[in-house]
Write a protein that holds these residues in place. Structure first.
Motif, PDB file in Angstrom:
ATOM      1  N   ASN A   1      42.270  33.321  32.456  1.00  0.00           N
ATOM      2  CA  ASN A   1      43.113  33.546  33.633  1.00  0.00           C
ATOM      3  C   ASN A   1      42.566  34.640  34.557  1.00  0.00           C
ATOM      4  OD1 ASN A   1      43.698  35.705  31.989  1.00  0.00           O
ATOM      5  ND2 ASN A   1      45.918  35.494  32.146  1.00  0.00           N
TER       6      ASN A   1
ATOM      7  N   GLU B   1      40.591  34.595  27.933  1.00  0.00           N
ATOM      8  CA  GLU B   1      41.943  34.072  28.089  1.00  0.00           C
ATOM      9  C   GLU B   1      41.995  32.976  29.158  1.00  0.00           C
ATOM     10  OE1 GLU B   1      44.817  36.994  29.369  1.00  0.00           O
ATOM     11  OE2 GLU B   1      46.462  35.944  28.382  1.00  0.00           O
TER      12      GLU B   1
ATOM     13  N   HIS C   1      36.203  36.340  31.014  1.00  0.00           N
ATOM     14  CA  HIS C   1      37.454  36.643  30.300  1.00  0.00           C
ATOM     15  C   HIS C   1      37.926  35.412  29.506  1.00  0.00           C
ATOM     16  CE1 HIS C   1      41.374  38.256  29.510  1.00  0.00           C
ATOM     17  NE2 HIS C   1      42.011  37.631  30.480  1.00  0.00           N
TER      18      HIS C   1
ATOM     19  N   HIS D   1      44.191  37.531  37.374  1.00  0.00           N
ATOM     20  CA  HIS D   1      43.970  38.982  37.377  1.00  0.00           C
ATOM     21  C   HIS D   1      43.421  39.436  38.734  1.00  0.00           C
ATOM     22  CE1 HIS D   1      44.808  39.726  33.153  1.00  0.00           C
ATOM     23  NE2 HIS D   1      44.041  38.700  32.809  1.00  0.00           N
TER      24      HIS D   1
HETATM   25 ZN    ZN Z   1      43.996  37.595  30.966  1.00  0.00          ZN
END
Ligand code: ZN
Length: 131
Positions: A80, A78, A76, A84
């Protein structure tokens, strides 16, 4: 439905939201039913556990950090994914019965918002169901 905001204090941080939920029940004059406490975010969660000793949630935060490592090669973009995954493990809601106008939490139980990608401003929804 009642909505309130929570300003979280750290990357991984737990906020006791019990008083806000009790206030939502009182404001809506509900005697019997249930309160659905829901967090509409993908990197935060809701749980119920001990609130009498603040060290319990500190231990929970430390355990979640160990359980979901930050330095794994996640895809992912992003960055983070641990937040999640922690949100999935915690869950996004809790439901508590209401009887005689009171939230029927156990003696040591409190309701918590679990932040995993903070600090941020988070929303919490309390949907009251009458029986
Ligand atoms: Zn994310």
């Amino acid at each position: 439905m009642t909505t309130f905001s929570v300003k979280t204090s750290g990357t991984v941080a737990t906020t006791d939201i019990t008083e806000s939920v009790i206030q939502a029940v009182a404001d809506n004059d509900i005697q019997d039913g249930a309160a659905l406490i829901y967090c509409p975010h993908t990197t935060a969660g809701i749980f119920i556990n001990e609130g009498a000793d603040p060290d319990v949630v500190i231990d929970v935060e430390a355990f979640m950090k160990e359980l979901v490592p930050r330095n794994r090669p996640y895809r992912h973009a992003e960055g983070n994914s641990p937040a999640h995954i922690s949100s999935i493990l915690t869950g996004n809601s809790a439901m508590v019965p209401i009887s005689g106008g009171k939230l029927m939490l156990g003696r040591w139980q409190h309701v918590f918002l679990a932040e995993f990608d903070g600090p941020r401003n988070r929303q919490v929804y309390v949907q009251l169901l009458r029986s």
